[in-house]
Design a protein around this motif. Structure first.
Motif, mmCIF file in Angstrom:
data_model
loop_
_atom_site.group_PDB
_atom_site.id
_atom_site.type_symbol
_atom_site.label_atom_id
_atom_site.label_comp_id
_atom_site.label_asym_id
_atom_site.label_seq_id
_atom_site.Cartn_x
_atom_site.Cartn_y
_atom_site.Cartn_z
ATOM 1 N N ASP A 25 -6.531 7.897 19.115
ATOM 2 C CA ASP A 25 -5.615 7.854 19.945
ATOM 3 C C ASP A 25 -4.854 6.653 20.442
ATOM 4 N N LYS A 26 -5.239 5.610 19.424
ATOM 5 C CA LYS A 26 -4.631 4.355 19.685
ATOM 6 C C LYS A 26 -3.720 3.775 18.334
ATOM 7 N N LEU A 27 -2.733 3.318 18.736
ATOM 8 C CA LEU A 27 -1.707 2.983 17.479
ATOM 9 C C LEU A 27 -2.540 2.195 16.626
ATOM 10 N N SER A 28 -3.385 1.098 17.022
ATOM 11 C CA SER A 28 -4.183 0.473 15.997
ATOM 12 C C SER A 28 -4.832 1.148 14.981
ATOM 13 N N GLY A 29 -5.511 2.388 15.659
ATOM 14 C CA GLY A 29 -6.108 3.224 14.614
ATOM 15 C C GLY A 29 -5.437 3.861 13.797
ATOM 16 N N LEU A 30 -4.407 4.278 14.173
ATOM 17 C CA LEU A 30 -3.355 5.040 13.015
ATOM 18 C C LEU A 30 -2.791 3.923 12.123
ATOM 19 N N ILE A 31 -2.582 2.641 12.530
ATOM 20 C CA ILE A 31 -2.187 1.635 11.644
ATOM 21 C C ILE A 31 -3.234 1.418 10.431
ATOM 22 N N ILE A 32 -4.538 1.587 10.956
ATOM 23 C CA ILE A 32 -5.532 1.396 9.879
ATOM 24 C C ILE A 32 -5.643 2.292 8.901
ATOM 25 N N THR A 33 -5.462 3.540 9.455
ATOM 26 C CA THR A 33 -5.314 4.724 8.410
ATOM 27 C C THR A 33 -4.148 4.723 7.754
ATOM 28 N N TYR A 34 -3.155 4.278 8.125
ATOM 29 C CA TYR A 34 -2.143 4.530 7.106
ATOM 30 C C TYR A 34 -2.153 3.293 5.930
ATOM 31 N N LEU A 35 -2.754 2.383 6.243
ATOM 32 C CA LEU A 35 -2.902 1.324 5.261
ATOM 33 C C LEU A 35 -3.640 1.963 4.019
ATOM 34 N N THR A 36 -4.364 2.988 4.088
ATOM 35 C CA THR A 36 -5.106 3.768 2.964
ATOM 36 C C THR A 36 -4.046 4.353 1.968
ATOM 37 N N PHE A 37 -3.011 4.730 2.424
ATOM 38 C CA PHE A 37 -2.164 5.092 1.485
ATOM 39 C C PHE A 37 -0.882 4.218 1.360
ATOM 40 N N ILE A 38 -0.400 3.297 2.126
ATOM 41 C CA ILE A 38 0.473 2.316 1.894
ATOM 42 C C ILE A 38 -0.158 1.146 0.948
ATOM 43 N N LEU A 39 -1.176 0.809 1.330
ATOM 44 C CA LEU A 39 -1.602 -0.365 0.327
ATOM 45 C C LEU A 39 -1.591 -0.170 -1.113
ATOM 46 N N PRO A 40 -2.312 0.776 -1.635
ATOM 47 C CA PRO A 40 -2.207 1.112 -2.966
ATOM 48 C C PRO A 40 -0.951 1.281 -3.420
ATOM 49 N N PHE A 41 -0.059 2.032 -3.025
ATOM 50 C CA PHE A 41 1.352 2.132 -3.151
ATOM 51 C C PHE A 41 2.152 0.984 -3.173
ATOM 52 N N THR A 42 1.884 0.002 -2.379
ATOM 53 C CA THR A 42 2.537 -1.387 -2.524
ATOM 54 C C THR A 42 1.907 -2.074 -3.621
ATOM 55 N N VAL A 43 0.819 -2.052 -3.874
ATOM 56 C CA VAL A 43 0.305 -2.905 -5.003
ATOM 57 C C VAL A 43 0.669 -2.433 -6.144
ATOM 58 N N TRP A 44 0.834 -1.166 -6.371
ATOM 59 C CA TRP A 44 1.362 -0.255 -7.714
ATOM 60 C C TRP A 44 2.825 -0.816 -7.913
ATOM 61 N N THR A 45 3.588 -0.599 -6.798
ATOM 62 C CA THR A 45 5.068 -0.731 -6.967
ATOM 63 C C THR A 45 5.481 -2.281 -7.448
ATOM 64 N N LEU A 46 4.902 -2.984 -6.438
ATOM 65 C CA LEU A 46 5.234 -4.471 -6.792
ATOM 66 C C LEU A 46 4.909 -5.051 -8.225
ATOM 67 N N ARG A 47 3.618 -4.418 -8.383
ATOM 68 C CA ARG A 47 3.081 -4.629 -9.944
ATOM 69 C C ARG A 47 4.323 -4.299 -10.929
ATOM 70 N N GLY A 48 4.940 -3.071 -10.635
ATOM 71 C CA GLY A 48 6.082 -2.815 -11.613
ATOM 72 C C GLY A 48 7.204 -3.862 -11.473
ATOM 73 N N PHE A 49 7.507 -4.194 -10.132
ATOM 74 C CA PHE A 49 8.502 -5.374 -10.037
ATOM 75 C C PHE A 49 8.077 -6.880 -10.871
ATOM 76 N N ILE A 50 6.886 -7.160 -10.792
ATOM 77 C CA ILE A 50 6.640 -8.416 -11.247
ATOM 78 C C ILE A 50 6.729 -8.302 -12.884
ATOM 79 N N VAL A 51 5.931 -7.311 -13.290
ATOM 80 C CA VAL A 51 5.985 -7.269 -14.939
ATOM 81 C C VAL A 51 7.210 -7.207 -15.292
#
Lengths: 285, 331
Positions: free
Chosen positions: A146-172
């Motif tokens: 029930d804390k925003l910080s907790g929610l933020i931590i959990t959202y990183l589980t799907f945002i982070l891999p997605f970000t890495v993969w997409t940015l990789r696409g732009f860099i290549v």
């Protein structure tokens, strides 16, 4: 282009054959667009018209009452503010950390690179629902339920891999030669990156940020499970229109409009770039 | 097929391929002698990302596995009791339950239907986009982006309204057809029909991404190759089958596997459509696991179901991984 190959079809025949395709295309447009249209149409007509046995297909009595009612049903700005904070923080962390990782896997050849790529991809493949039970217990143990910080931590589980993969696409998609020639001209590798690659990458980073923001904004399950009624986010807020006594559809469509329109507009701005980033490399070879 | 590959490779070298596999740890072309092996640099760059992933994914994943071997209910959650390990009890309970297998079958049929229809419809629209005039193309693109950008929860709410028994516009429109009376028809009275509506919602939301990605891919299909095939006497289908499809294959594999993962994980659509309490005939693996854990308060049973779901997905993931690795290599 070889213009000598096929004989040019007579113009009339060409337009005629296009007509059929265009009609089919318009059918696709109407089918795909209708749900969105019906949301807007219901949102702006009087609630009593919404439950007319003969629905009006074009808005005649334009009203904003449904929006007023939607804002009354329960606090709207609180959930929206919370969604905004969570999404922004997640994106900032995601981009900062993801950028470095994307750089590593797209610009360096190193031992273990494959394993890292597989690992980051694998994380993306675990369905969120499968993780909800342990995540719930973990946040419970850490006092982050029930804390925003907790929610933020959990959202990183799907945002982070997605970000890495997409940015990789732009860099290549940025030729390595640019960096290398900058280094020949006397830049350090870091300098070459900051002066040459970074500016070229900016549009991709913006697109990735916006898309990540939208993903975080749209998340429903964790928001529902990990936040109490007082701390709900925007997506969960939309559930307030359905009670045991039924659903108030006209205000619900007004609420939906308020939630969807800004997101769709953002989306409209970046979608072209996104498709490019997501498919980068997919058609090569 | 091989002709397609050679021609693609001969295209203007916008992005030069380097093969990271070749040699050890040496990036860059021979013209850059100043770059020695990357050393620790990539690992330093990766460190924050890996750290976060391990911390926020590793532990819950470990916990998911351990939970499914424990007895963990409400009293264990509140700390009244220590969780005890029970071996494969949860799994034998879950796997021995006829209802579980019904849910598995339903989920597989649902996901397969949604994926196949999404891919076929997406491909057809992508091909259609190449045929239509500019303004129709713009109209379709706007509709696609609008439905793609709609938050899932909003889309679910809208579909609920479209399919409402009493005031839904769909029943009204269908009743206009001669001999059809759908007024008051409750689409959610039966599981198969209700799930068909939910499948439609899933497809409607998923098609835009497929169309836009495939369209991007279609622009990369060399026109010369299509013309050559046509000169050799291939019809529209022949060109598609032997030229377009092979070139698009990597994208199609990627899209299909992603769709499988997403459609196996459908949750809010069912959950919200059924007002947070799906009936037995609406249960998919995701909602079923959720129900076991949070409604029945059997967290270990729910975890066991979730773990079985993940394992089911692994088969698909293996294919996807190979594809992605290939993509990752051609940089």
């Amino acid at each position: 282009m070889t213009s000598t190959t096929a004989p040019v079809a007579p113009l009339k025949q060409k337009t005629k054959s296009k007509l059929g395709w265009n009609l089919l295309g318009l059918l696709v447009f109407v089918t795909m667009g209708f749900p969105v249209y019906w949301m807007l149409n219901t949102a702006f007509k009087p609630a009593k018209d919404a439950i007319d046995p003969n629905p009006r297909f074009f808005p005649t009595n334009f009203t904003l009452d449904n929006f007023r009612r939607a804002l009354e049903i329960s606090d709207f700005w609180g959930p929206v503010g919370r969604s905004l904070i969570v999404s922004l923080v997640v994106v900032v962390i995601g981009i900062a950390v993801g950028m470095l990782a994307a750089l590593a896997i797209s610009r360096f050849a190193f031992r273990g690179r494959k394993i890292v790529i597989v690992g980051i991809l694998a994380v993306q493949m675990i369905p969120l629902v499968a993780m909800i039970i342990p995540v719930f217990l973990l946040l419970n143990d850490l006092g982050q339920y029930d804390k925003l910080s907790g929610l933020i931590i959990t959202y990183l589980t799907f945002i982070l891999p997605f970000t890495v993969w997409t940015l990789r696409g732009f860099i290549v998609n940025i030729p390595k030669e640019l960096e290398e020639s900058a280094q020949v001209d006397g830049c350090t590798p870091t300098g070459a990156f900051i002066r040459v690659v970074f500016p070229l990458l900016a549009p991709g980073m913006v697109a990735t940020s916006v898309y990540g923001f939208i993903q975080a904004w749209n998340e429903y399950l964790y928001a529902l499970m990990l936040m109490s009624q007082q701390n709900q986010t925007a997506t969960v807020w939309l559930g307030n229109f359905t009670t045991k006594h039924g659903t108030e559809f006209a205000p619900m469509m007004a609420g939906s409009t308020m939630m969807a329109v800004p997101i769709v507009v953002l989306f409209l701005i970046v979608q072209r770039k996104m498709a490019a980033g997501l498919t980068a490399g997919a058609v090569k070879g | 097929m091989s002709a397609a590959q050679t021609t693609t490779a001969d295209l203007p070298p916008a992005k030069q391929k380097t093969s990271p596999g070749a040699g050890r740890a040496r990036a860059g072309t021979p013209g850059t002698p100043r770059r020695k092996g990357p050393g620790a640099a990539p690992w330093l760059l990766l460190a924050p990302c890996l750290l976060i992933i391990v911390l926020i994914m590793g532990y819950p994943l470990f916990r998911l596995v351990s939970l499914s071997f424990q007895n963990f209910g409400k009293s264990e959650l509140w700390g009244f009791k220590e969780a005890e390990f029970v071996g494969f009890d949860n799994f034998s309970k879950v796997l021995g339950d006829g209802e579980f297998w019904a849910v598995v079958a339903r989920t597989v049929v649902f996901a397969a239907g949604a994926v196949i229809l999404t891919m076929v419809i997406g491909m057809l629209i992508a091909l259609l986009l190449q045929k239509v005039s500019g303004f129709v193309k713009i109209l379709i693109s706007v509709a696609l982006v609008a439905s793609w950008g709609m938050p899932i929860i909003v889309a679910t709410a809208v579909f609920k309204w479209l399919f409402d028994a009493d005031y839904g516009v769909l029943n009204y429109l269908m009743s206009k057809l001669p001999g059809v009376d759908m007024i008051g028809h409750n689409w959610f009275a039966s599981g198969p029909q209700g799930l068909a509506v939910i499948m439609l919602l899933v497809i409607w939301g998923a098609v835009p991404f497929v169309v836009i990605t495939l369209s991007a891919g279609l622009t990369q299909v060399p026109k010369e190759l299509e013309e050559a095939a046509r000169l050799d006497g291939a019809g529209a289908w022949g060109v598609f089958r032997h030229v377009t499809l092979p070139i698009l294959k990597p994208i199609i594999v990627m899209l299909t596997t992603l769709s499988v993962i997403w459609d196996m994980g459908v949750f809010p659509q069912v959950f919200v459509m059924r007002n947070g309490n799906p009936e037995a005939e609406f249960q998919l693996l995701t909602t079923y696991s959720y129900q076991q854990a949070f409604v029945v308060n059997d967290y270990s049973g729910g975890s066991a179901i979730a773990l079985v779901t993940v394992l089911l997905l692994l088969g698909v993931v293996a294919v996807y991984m190979r594809q992605m690795l290939k993509i990752g290599e051609v940089e």
